[in-house]
Scaffold this active site. Structure first.
Site, PDB file in Angstrom:
ATOM      1  NE  ARG A  70      22.856  -8.057  -0.112  1.00 24.34           N
ATOM      2  CZ  ARG A  70      23.127  -8.625   1.065  1.00 24.34           C
ATOM      3  NH1 ARG A  70      22.236  -8.560   2.052  1.00 24.34           N
ATOM      4  NH2 ARG A  70      24.273  -9.242   1.250  1.00 24.34           N
ATOM      5  CG  HIS A  74      21.547 -12.579  -1.919  1.00 24.64           C
ATOM      6  ND1 HIS A  74      22.061 -12.494  -0.655  1.00 24.64           N
ATOM      7  CD2 HIS A  74      22.326 -11.772  -2.680  1.00 24.64           C
ATOM      8  CE1 HIS A  74      23.108 -11.662  -0.644  1.00 24.64           C
ATOM      9  NE2 HIS A  74      23.272 -11.203  -1.862  1.00 24.64           N
ATOM     10  CG  ASP A  75      15.037 -16.881  -5.029  1.00 18.13           C
ATOM     11  OD1 ASP A  75      15.370 -18.006  -4.591  1.00 18.13           O
ATOM     12  OD2 ASP A  75      14.031 -16.705  -5.751  1.00 18.13           O
ATOM     13  CB  VAL A  78      21.903 -19.691  -4.281  1.00 17.19           C
ATOM     14  CG1 VAL A  78      22.223 -21.053  -3.699  1.00 17.19           C
ATOM     15  CG2 VAL A  78      23.015 -18.696  -3.966  1.00 17.19           C
ATOM     16  CG  ASN A 102      21.251 -15.062   2.088  1.00 17.97           C
ATOM     17  OD1 ASN A 102      21.499 -14.079   1.369  1.00 17.97           O
ATOM     18  ND2 ASN A 102      21.090 -16.277   1.591  1.00 17.97           N
TER      19      ASN A 102
HETATM   20  C1  HEM Z   1      28.882  -7.761  -7.520  1.00 20.83           C
HETATM   21  C2  HEM Z   1      28.932  -8.394  -6.373  1.00 20.83           C
HETATM   22  C3  HEM Z   1      28.175  -7.950  -5.161  1.00 20.83           C
HETATM   23  C4  HEM Z   1      28.659  -7.923  -3.895  1.00 20.83           C
HETATM   24  C5  HEM Z   1      30.040  -8.346  -3.450  1.00 20.83           C
HETATM   25  C6  HEM Z   1      27.621  -7.398  -3.055  1.00 20.83           C
HETATM   26  C7  HEM Z   1      27.729  -7.246  -1.686  1.00 20.83           C
HETATM   27  C8  HEM Z   1      26.805  -6.593  -0.896  1.00 20.83           C
HETATM   28  C9  HEM Z   1      26.961  -6.370   0.515  1.00 20.83           C
HETATM   29  C10 HEM Z   1      28.139  -6.820   1.354  1.00 20.83           C
HETATM   30  C11 HEM Z   1      25.874  -5.673   0.934  1.00 20.83           C
HETATM   31  C12 HEM Z   1      25.587  -5.203   2.355  1.00 20.83           C
HETATM   32  C13 HEM Z   1      24.894  -6.310   3.139  1.00 20.83           C
HETATM   33  C14 HEM Z   1      24.861  -6.039   4.625  1.00 20.83           C
HETATM   34  O1  HEM Z   1      25.641  -5.227   5.115  1.00 20.83           O
HETATM   35  O2  HEM Z   1      24.041  -6.665   5.331  1.00 20.83           O
HETATM   36  C15 HEM Z   1      25.029  -5.462  -0.202  1.00 20.83           C
HETATM   37  C16 HEM Z   1      23.841  -4.783  -0.191  1.00 20.83           C
HETATM   38  C17 HEM Z   1      23.018  -4.641  -1.284  1.00 20.83           C
HETATM   39  N1  HEM Z   1      23.193  -5.245  -2.506  1.00 20.83           N
HETATM   40 FE1  HEM Z   1      24.868  -6.124  -3.180  1.00 20.83          FE
HETATM   41  N2  HEM Z   1      26.520  -7.118  -3.815  1.00 20.83           N
HETATM   42  C18 HEM Z   1      26.810  -7.450  -5.104  1.00 20.83           C
HETATM   43  C19 HEM Z   1      25.941  -7.375  -6.174  1.00 20.83           C
HETATM   44  C20 HEM Z   1      24.630  -6.948  -6.083  1.00 20.83           C
HETATM   45  C21 HEM Z   1      23.654  -7.095  -7.133  1.00 20.83           C
HETATM   46  C22 HEM Z   1      23.905  -7.775  -8.474  1.00 20.83           C
HETATM   47  C23 HEM Z   1      22.495  -6.541  -6.670  1.00 20.83           C
HETATM   48  C24 HEM Z   1      21.154  -6.437  -7.332  1.00 20.83           C
HETATM   49  C25 HEM Z   1      20.944  -6.461  -8.616  1.00 20.83           C
HETATM   50  C26 HEM Z   1      22.771  -6.037  -5.349  1.00 20.83           C
HETATM   51  C27 HEM Z   1      21.889  -5.335  -4.572  1.00 20.83           C
HETATM   52  C28 HEM Z   1      22.149  -4.896  -3.299  1.00 20.83           C
HETATM   53  C29 HEM Z   1      21.275  -3.985  -2.575  1.00 20.83           C
HETATM   54  C30 HEM Z   1      20.042  -3.299  -3.143  1.00 20.83           C
HETATM   55  C31 HEM Z   1      21.812  -3.843  -1.300  1.00 20.83           C
HETATM   56  C32 HEM Z   1      21.229  -3.061  -0.130  1.00 20.83           C
HETATM   57  C33 HEM Z   1      20.254  -3.962   0.614  1.00 20.83           C
HETATM   58  C34 HEM Z   1      19.545  -3.330   1.792  1.00 20.83           C
HETATM   59  O3  HEM Z   1      19.754  -2.165   2.106  1.00 20.83           O
HETATM   60  O4  HEM Z   1      18.743  -4.056   2.420  1.00 20.83           O
HETATM   61  N3  HEM Z   1      24.062  -6.332  -5.019  1.00 20.83           N
HETATM   62  N4  HEM Z   1      25.612  -6.053  -1.299  1.00 20.83           N
END
Ligand code: HEM
Ligand SMILES: *[C@@H]1O[C@H](CO)[C@@H](O)[C@H](O)[C@H]1NC(C)=O
Ligand SMILES: *[C@@H]1O[C@H](CO)[C@@H](O)[C@H](O)[C@H]1NC(C)=O
Ligand SMILES: *[C@@H]1O[C@H](CO)[C@@H](O)[C@H](O)[C@H]1NC(C)=O
Ligand SMILES: *[C@@H]1O[C@H](CO)[C@@H](O)[C@H](O)[C@H]1NC(C)=O
Ligand SMILES: *[C@@H]1O[C@H](CO)[C@@H](O)[C@H](O)[C@H]1NC(C)=O
Ligand SMILES: *[C@@H]1O[C@H](CO)[C@@H](O)[C@H](O)[C@H]1NC(C)=O
Ligand SMILES: *[C@@H]1O[C@H](CO)[C@@H](O)[C@H](O)[C@H]1NC(C)=O
Length: 334
Positions: A70, A74-75, A78, A102
């Protein structure tokens, strides 16, 4: 030309064969200076050092592959894959770290610092923080038996970062699919990339406030989100009680196989078990629902297409040549 899946299926790095060319999808001008062998003479042990650092971080924290993936996403989203997210704020500089998506959410900075320190020992002022993050995310997913993608190297580190760009350009779980798709399109990605990369939510966790409105009073209806499976609803309500002190509690994005990088995320969406509204929304559009259905039935199709979309993601807006710099410390410009 070897495809991503051919490489992915070669389970030994010893026999790894490079694709002939670094992936080009915008213009050869932009990527002209990226190369699979970029550090082969200047830092031959780079991949090994990164892999060891990722391995020890995962042995301490099984969530780290998700966090590194993630952080990298995010890097890249943006101002491009340029290490901008790694810059610390100072009294005179506000960057991406404390942008809403972030702050208290992106993780893994210490892991990148530790790997960078080891890389600096072996090859001082040679390898960018951005390339380290790019390799670390790839190694993290590969070490957890997920898909493998080839990484062209030679990205340089940004001299700046923008908090407002991070607030505006990163996708939010509260916005509709058309808005999320528009954000991906503005980065040169497409709706298929939205769906397949959302499959990253097969690992990792989200804080309750990211999905809590689905659990109690969805859109002022007085009821939970009707597209949330009732047994998942019950367990999420116990993790995230209806009071603000549960906001930062954690629930797995894929409750069925929490730490495994597989296609179960898509199976979950098929039975109303997506965690975020933006996850489950992929079922409300015919085009994206057809892709979800495909990936839910075909794990190797998911792996192959995830790797292909990652290669697009990791080459967004890279700095090469005389642009940017090789930071000595990932948290500050030189
Ligand atoms: C499509 C739109 C996306 C949205 C709206 C989204 C949103 C989110 C949100 C809200 C979280 C939880 C963050 C938190 O509670 O602190 C999350 C976690 C995560 N996202 Fe996404 N995300 C998206 C796309 C992606 C993409 C493209 C990737 C990687 C290729 C990704 C990888 C991850 C991973 C691996 C986590 C878990 C991180 C952790 O446990 O530390 N996400 N995402
Ligand atoms: C690479 O690592 C090996 C040990 O794994 C070491 O013997 C060798 O000196 C290292 N090479 C460089 C250039 O640092
Ligand atoms: C191990 O992981 C925890 C978080 O789970 C973190 O607070 C701690 O700093 C890590 N320790 C090391 C040595 O990386
Ligand atoms: C979605 O995008 C439209 C047009 O850019 C914007 O007006 C709207 O506020 C966005 N919706 C959300 C929830 O962000
Ligand atoms: C959740 O809490 C709010 C007040 O904080 C209350 O109005 C609402 O009835 C509660 N909903 C449920 C389902 O408990
Ligand atoms: C949804 O699918 C998962 C497997 O992907 C399964 O374990 C779970 O029980 C299913 N939930 C329902 C309500 O069918
Ligand atoms: C989506 O699929 C449904 C049922 O399969 C169909 O009734 C509807 O017309 C389709 N919508 C679009 C926009 O194609
Ligand atoms: C589903 O996958 C098959 C290949 O397995 C492909 O031919 C088909 O076009 C895919 N459907 C969608 C909607 O992507």
């Amino acid at each position: 030309m070897f495809t991503a899946s051919a490489i992915m299926n070669m389970k030994s790095h010893v026999f790894l064969i490079y694709p002939l060319l670094c992936f080009l999808f915008l213009s050869s001008f932009v990527y002209g200076q990226l190369d699979y062998k970029y550090y082969d003479t200047t830092c031959p042990n780079l991949t090994k050092i990164v892999r060891n650092g990722v391995w020890s971080a995962i042995s301490n924290d099984t969530r780290m592959p998700a966090s590194l993936l993630r952080l990298h996403f995010h890097d890249c989203f943006v101002n491009g894959c340029d290490g901008s997210i790694l810059l610390d704020d100072t009294s005179t500089f506000t960057g991406e770290k404390n942008a809403f998506p972030n702050r208290n959410s992106a993780r893994g900075y210490e892991v990148i610092d530790a790997i960078k320190a080891n890389v600096e020992k072996a090859c001082p002022s040679t390898v960018s923080c951005t390339d380290i993050l790019t390799l670390a995310a790839r190694e993290a997913i590969y070490l957890t038996r997920g898909p493998f993608w080839s990484v062209c190297l030679g990205r340089r580190d940004s001299l700046t970062a923008s908090q407002s760009a991070a607030n505006d350009q990163l996708p939010s779980p509260f916005e509709p699919l058309v808005n999320i798709t528009a954000k991906f399109v503005s980065k040169g990605l497409d709706v298929k990339d939205v769906v397949v990369l959302s499959g990253a939510h097969t690992i990792g966790f989200a804080q309750c406030f990211m999905f809590k409105r689905r659990l109690f009073d969805f859109d002022g209806s007085g009821n939970p989100d009707p597209t949330l499976d009732l047994s998942l609803l019950g367990s999420l309500r116990s993790v995230c009680p209806n009071q603000s002190d549960s906001d930062s509690n954690l629930a797995p994005l894929d409750a069925v196989t929490i730490n495994r990088f597989d296609n179960v995320y898509f199976k979950n969406l098929m039975n109303n078990s997506g965690l975020l509204e933006s996850d489950q929304a992929l079922m409300n559009d015919n085009t994206t629902a057809a892709l979800v259905s495909n990936y839910s039935r075909n794990p190797s199709l998911f792996s192959k297409e995830f790797a292909a979309s990652m290669v697009k993601l990791i080459n967004i807006g890279v700095l090469t040549g005389q642009n940017g710099e090789i930071r000595k410390n990932c948290r500050v410009v030189n």
